[in-house]
Each structure stands twice: as C-alpha cells, then as structure tokens.
Design a protein around this motif. Structure first.
Motif, PDB file in Angstrom:
ATOM      1  N   VAL A  89       0.808  -1.179  -0.111  1.00  0.00           N
ATOM      2  CA  VAL A  89      -0.074  -0.162   0.068  1.00  0.00           C
ATOM      3  C   VAL A  89       0.822   1.278   0.074  1.00  0.00           C
ATOM      4  N   GLU A  90       2.147   1.070   0.365  1.00  0.00           N
ATOM      5  CA  GLU A  90       2.858   2.573   0.274  1.00  0.00           C
ATOM      6  C   GLU A  90       3.801   2.447  -0.966  1.00  0.00           C
ATOM      7  N   LYS A  91       3.392   1.749  -1.919  1.00  0.00           N
ATOM      8  CA  LYS A  91       4.194   1.671  -3.023  1.00  0.00           C
ATOM      9  C   LYS A  91       3.426   1.775  -4.482  1.00  0.00           C
ATOM     10  N   GLN A  92       2.984   2.929  -4.672  1.00  0.00           N
ATOM     11  CA  GLN A  92       1.969   3.249  -5.719  1.00  0.00           C
ATOM     12  C   GLN A  92       2.340   2.075  -6.884  1.00  0.00           C
ATOM     13  N   GLU A  93       3.537   2.086  -7.434  1.00  0.00           N
ATOM     14  CA  GLU A  93       3.884   1.490  -8.703  1.00  0.00           C
ATOM     15  C   GLU A  93       3.294  -0.023  -8.460  1.00  0.00           C
ATOM     16  N   THR A  94       3.519  -0.591  -7.154  1.00  0.00           N
ATOM     17  CA  THR A  94       2.982  -2.079  -7.191  1.00  0.00           C
ATOM     18  C   THR A  94       1.478  -2.142  -7.343  1.00  0.00           C
ATOM     19  N   LEU A  95       0.912  -1.131  -7.057  1.00  0.00           N
ATOM     20  CA  LEU A  95      -0.597  -1.095  -7.320  1.00  0.00           C
ATOM     21  C   LEU A  95      -0.871  -0.973  -8.992  1.00  0.00           C
ATOM     22  N   SER A  96      -0.091  -0.057  -9.352  1.00  0.00           N
ATOM     23  CA  SER A  96      -0.475   0.174 -10.893  1.00  0.00           C
ATOM     24  C   SER A  96       0.005  -1.094 -11.365  1.00  0.00           C
ATOM     25  N   LYS A  97       1.001  -1.778 -11.104  1.00  0.00           N
ATOM     26  CA  LYS A  97       1.457  -3.075 -11.864  1.00  0.00           C
ATOM     27  C   LYS A  97       0.186  -4.218 -12.021  1.00  0.00           C
ATOM     28  N   ILE A  98      -0.729  -3.931 -10.816  1.00  0.00           N
ATOM     29  CA  ILE A  98      -1.913  -4.963 -10.946  1.00  0.00           C
ATOM     30  C   ILE A  98      -2.604  -5.036 -12.233  1.00  0.00           C
ATOM     31  N   ALA A  99      -2.920  -3.757 -12.810  1.00  0.00           N
ATOM     32  CA  ALA A  99      -3.962  -3.657 -13.845  1.00  0.00           C
ATOM     33  C   ALA A  99      -3.067  -3.505 -15.233  1.00  0.00           C
ATOM     34  N   ARG A 115     -13.253 -19.040 -15.592  1.00  0.00           N
ATOM     35  CA  ARG A 115     -13.227 -17.870 -14.739  1.00  0.00           C
ATOM     36  C   ARG A 115     -12.172 -18.255 -13.407  1.00  0.00           C
ATOM     37  N   LYS A 116     -11.230 -17.476 -13.089  1.00  0.00           N
ATOM     38  CA  LYS A 116     -10.430 -18.093 -11.779  1.00  0.00           C
ATOM     39  C   LYS A 116     -10.573 -16.734 -10.753  1.00  0.00           C
ATOM     40  N   PRO A 117     -10.947 -16.791  -9.769  1.00  0.00           N
ATOM     41  CA  PRO A 117     -11.355 -15.696  -9.022  1.00  0.00           C
ATOM     42  C   PRO A 117      -9.905 -14.989  -8.547  1.00  0.00           C
ATOM     43  N   VAL A 118      -9.906 -13.735  -8.359  1.00  0.00           N
ATOM     44  CA  VAL A 118      -8.810 -13.058  -8.019  1.00  0.00           C
ATOM     45  C   VAL A 118      -8.963 -12.215  -6.821  1.00  0.00           C
ATOM     46  N   ILE A 119      -8.300 -12.214  -5.855  1.00  0.00           N
ATOM     47  CA  ILE A 119      -8.334 -11.389  -4.745  1.00  0.00           C
ATOM     48  C   ILE A 119      -7.172 -10.134  -4.718  1.00  0.00           C
ATOM     49  N   LEU A 120      -7.447  -8.932  -4.501  1.00  0.00           N
ATOM     50  CA  LEU A 120      -6.445  -7.946  -4.378  1.00  0.00           C
ATOM     51  C   LEU A 120      -6.230  -7.882  -3.095  1.00  0.00           C
ATOM     52  N   VAL A 121      -4.797  -7.700  -2.980  1.00  0.00           N
ATOM     53  CA  VAL A 121      -4.436  -7.765  -1.345  1.00  0.00           C
ATOM     54  C   VAL A 121      -3.496  -6.462  -1.207  1.00  0.00           C
ATOM     55  N   GLY A 122      -3.712  -5.438  -0.517  1.00  0.00           N
ATOM     56  CA  GLY A 122      -2.919  -4.382  -0.059  1.00  0.00           C
ATOM     57  C   GLY A 122      -2.234  -4.632   1.311  1.00  0.00           C
ATOM     58  N   ASN A 135      -8.653   3.264  -4.521  1.00  0.00           N
ATOM     59  CA  ASN A 135      -8.105   3.229  -5.745  1.00  0.00           C
ATOM     60  C   ASN A 135      -8.299   1.995  -6.346  1.00  0.00           C
ATOM     61  N   ILE A 136      -8.720   0.854  -5.920  1.00  0.00           N
ATOM     62  CA  ILE A 136      -8.800  -0.402  -6.343  1.00  0.00           C
ATOM     63  C   ILE A 136      -9.998  -0.545  -7.303  1.00  0.00           C
TER      64      ILE A 136
END
Ligand code: GTP
Length: 185
Positions: A89-99, A115-122, A135-136
C-alpha cells in the motif's frame, strides 16, 4: 463463459511484485508472528481441513520472480483455484502493476472460458494511516474476475487470516454463481 466446478481442495497462489510481502503473509499466517527475514520463497504448505474455517484442505503457493521463470509462474496459475495478487500500500507502482501487468498475465494463462477468482491484497497497512481501497474499485470494475479486495499487514497480523479465508470463500462461495453453460442449456 464456463465456471469451474467446486474443488475438494483449495489451491491459493500468491502473485505480485518483488518485496510486497507475499512470503511474509504466508509465514505470518502459519507461525502467527512476523519474522523480519524470510526466505525468497515459502515452501508450498498444506493446511489441513480441520483447521480451516471452511473445512477444506488448502494449499498455499508462493512465487518469487527472481527465482522462477515466467513459464513456471504460468504453470502455477494454471494449477491454482484462486489467485491473490498482492501489492504494497505504500508503493503506488506495485498497485499500478496489478492492472498493467498481473491481471493481464493471469488472463493470458487461464483457458479462455474459465474464470478464476482473483483477490486484490494491499499489504503493509501498518506503514500508512489511510486506506487505498478506493483506488482499487476501478480495477475491480474493469476486471470482473476480481472477487474481493482486502487490506492487511503481515507485520501486525491484521487481516492476514481473513485474507486467506476470503480466498477460500471466493472458490467455495463465489459472488458470481458457479454454473456451466452446458448445464444451463
Ligand atoms: P519476493 O520474494 O521478492 O517476491 O518478495 P515478497 O513479496 O515475498 O516479500 P517478502 O515477504 O520477502 O517481504 C519483503 C519485505 O517487506 C521484507 O523486508 C518484509 O519484512 C517486509 N514486509 C512484509 N510484509 C510487511 C508488512 O506487512 N509490513 C511491513 N512494515 N513490512 C513488511
């Protein structure tokens, strides 16, 4: 689209950029304490059915892109029932890389009609005093396979067991109904 039928075990795969805390999350879950120095990759672990909330044996698989080829990571995606994409959560680029990277990579390695479920984990919410969950939602809207989003900390153990429980639930109690087109016809 065809949905997978309910499995008898749940295989959870953790993906995400280096350093976001994948290995730490697994070890914090297992040992119930945070260790500063963790190996690059956790051994695959199996949690017996009787200690999981859903009473289903659960395998948890770590990846380390520095130690594994993309082909090996792709094979793990194929074997997994649910994928937790972790960011810091303190590194924006790691969140941007998700999409920009991780969700397309997961799609590329799932058969077209599954379809495989995905969980986004901050992870690392101990380092900030605000939430990034807003932001997610845009990502979740663009990628309907995103089943749930959760913020946690491997360091303070906040929401760590909840994260793995959510992953189990995404497989066993998906928000989207599980059915196959063949059965509907
Ligand atoms: P790779 O093996 O490179 O893929 O990294 P990883 O995603 O497995 O991350 P790892 O668990 O090795 O953690 C990276 C660093 O972040 C380590 O120094 C951890 O101690 C630290 N870390 C992990 N989780 C947390 C957390 O919740 N809070 C804080 N403050 N630090 C964390």
């Amino acid at each position: 689209m065809v949905y997978e039928s309910l499995p008898r075990t749940v295989r959870i795969l953790l993906l995400g950029d280096p350093g976001v805390g994948k290995t730490s999350l697994i070890l914090s879950l297992v040992t119930e304490e945070f260790t500063e120095h963790v190996p690059p990759k956790a051994e695959e672990i199996t949690i017996p059915a009787d200690v999981t909330p859903e009473q289903v044996p659960t395998n948890i698989v770590d990846i380390c892109v520095a130690e594994q080829s993309l082909e090996q990571v792709a094979e793990e995606i194929e074997k997994a029932h649910v994928i937790c994409i972790v960011f810091s959560v303190e590194k924006q680029e790691t969140l941007s890389k998700i999409a920009t990277y991780w969700l397309p990579f997961v799609r590329d390695n799932c058969p077209d009609d599954i379809r495989k479920p995905v969980i986004l984990v901050g992870n690392k919410i101990d380092l900030i005093d605000y939430s990034v969950i807003d932001n997610i939602w845009d990502i979740a809207e663009e990628y309907p396979e995103v089943d749930r989003c959760i913020e946690c900390s491997a360091k303070t153990l906040t929401n760590v067991s909840e994260m793995f429980y959510n992953a189990q639930k995404a497989v066993l109690h998906p928000i989207s109904p599980i059915y196959s087109i063949e059965e509907q016809e």
